[in-house]
Design a protein around this motif. Structure first.
Motif, mmCIF file in Angstrom:
data_model
loop_
_atom_site.group_PDB
_atom_site.id
_atom_site.type_symbol
_atom_site.label_atom_id
_atom_site.label_comp_id
_atom_site.label_asym_id
_atom_site.label_seq_id
_atom_site.Cartn_x
_atom_site.Cartn_y
_atom_site.Cartn_z
ATOM 1 N N CYS A 101 0.861 -1.186 0.000
ATOM 2 C CA CYS A 101 0.000 0.000 0.000
ATOM 3 C C CYS A 101 0.896 1.235 0.000
ATOM 4 N N VAL A 130 -1.082 -1.114 -4.307
ATOM 5 C CA VAL A 130 -2.387 -0.496 -4.093
ATOM 6 C C VAL A 130 -2.181 1.008 -3.934
ATOM 7 N N ARG A 131 -2.945 1.788 -4.676
ATOM 8 C CA ARG A 131 -2.893 3.236 -4.548
ATOM 9 C C ARG A 131 -4.133 3.697 -3.791
ATOM 10 N N ALA A 132 -3.925 4.489 -2.762
ATOM 11 C CA ALA A 132 -5.034 4.981 -1.948
ATOM 12 C C ALA A 132 -4.955 6.494 -1.857
ATOM 13 N N ARG A 138 -5.165 3.674 3.195
ATOM 14 C CA ARG A 138 -4.060 2.716 3.226
ATOM 15 C C ARG A 138 -4.193 1.784 4.428
ATOM 16 N N ALA A 141 -6.898 -0.686 3.552
ATOM 17 C CA ALA A 141 -6.415 -1.687 2.592
ATOM 18 C C ALA A 141 -5.471 -2.679 3.265
ATOM 19 N N MET A 142 -4.627 -2.178 4.180
ATOM 20 C CA MET A 142 -3.707 -3.078 4.873
ATOM 21 C C MET A 142 -4.468 -4.063 5.743
ATOM 22 N N ALA A 156 2.632 -1.259 4.263
ATOM 23 C CA ALA A 156 1.916 0.017 4.163
ATOM 24 C C ALA A 156 2.859 1.163 4.475
#
Length: 271
Positions: A101, A130-132, A138, A141-142, A156
């Motif tokens: 992330c 992954v782009r947040a 982030r 997502a993590m 992350a």
């Protein structure tokens, strides 16, 4: 056992959530069934200090040299080397992937790239980026990645650790997710004035070190916190070809001998 009515912010009672994580780990034959499953870093003295290596299914925190933005080649490189060791561990899931992330590149610097990871020995095809929009996404997502048993690790890039209850709750959620799935989490942070919530299993401070003429990545590594262990410090060099750490002194090039140069008159007299 603490107060069963105390909530850790996950929507469940803290003790109940922790107990469920331990039960799931025992059912998998994982860390909570006995001693933690560990992956060695490939350096004898360091692995001895870590009682065989770093615990899998835990959260590990790497703090770099940057002051506000995580645009730090030293902490990126050390994280990649650590992931190489994790992927090669016998207990790691074969063919598993890594979720990374990342922050977007900006005026402070760039972001991890495939060629750079490959040069360090980490196969970029096994890394999913992954782009947040922000740190909250982030973290989300993590946490979701840590609950995915098909992954080997989740990385992350975050800001400085947040003091107080909010920071502890966020990291506690990550720790519970990692314990439940066995997926290892790595937090990358800039220098944060030693602010730490104390939830991560280990906390490392990474700084670039002179390579001694070897042209290989080298770091000054300080283990500031280890659950059940003690701090330590090492000067390490990474050999991507062998996928292991070595002592920096082992690979330092000795100084070249400079031949004695005598004045021309002295040379003629000697002849």
């Amino acid at each position: 056992m603490g107060d069963p009515k105390h909530s850790d912010g996950t929507g469940q009672r803290a003790d109940l959530a922790s107990l469920r994580a331990r039960v799931r780990a025992i059912e998998r034959g994982g860390a909570e069934a006995g001693q933690s499953v560990r992956f060695p870093l490939g350096h004898g003295a360091l692995d001895d200090h870590l009682d065989g290596g770093l615990a899998m299914g835990r959260i590990h925190e790497l703090v770099g040299e940057a002051r506000s933005e995580l645009r730090d080649g030293s902490v990126f490189g050390f994280a990649a080397a650590m992931l190489v060791r994790l992927l090669s561990a016998p207990a790691a899931r074969r063919g598993g992937q890594i979720l990374w992330c990342a922050r977007d590149a900006n005026m402070f610097g760039g972001a991890p790239c495939g060629w750079g990871l490959k040069a360090l020995g980490l196969d970029p095809e096994r890394v999913l980026f992954v782009r947040a929009r922000d740190e909250a996404e982030r973290l989300w997502a993590m946490e979701e990645g840590l609950r995915c048993g098909g992954l080997v690790a989740v990385v992350a890039e975050l800001g400085p650790a947040r003091p107080g209850e909010a920071g502890r709750v966020a990291e506690r959620r990550l720790q519970l997710a990692a314990e439940a799935s066995g997926v290892t989490g790595i937090l990358l942070r800039p220098l944060a004035n030693a602010v730490t919530t104390g939830v991560a299993d280990s906390r490392w401070r990474i700084a670039a070190a002179p390579s001694g003429g070897s042209m290989l990545p080298s770091w000054s590594v300080s283990l500031e916190r280890l659950r059940g262990g003690r701090p330590g410090a090492w000067q390490l060099l990474w050999t991507a070809a062998h996928g292991r750490f070595r002592d920096l002194e082992e690979c330092a090039s000795p100084p070249e001998e400079v031949p004695e140069v005598r004045p021309a008159a002295a040379q003629s007299a000697a002849a």
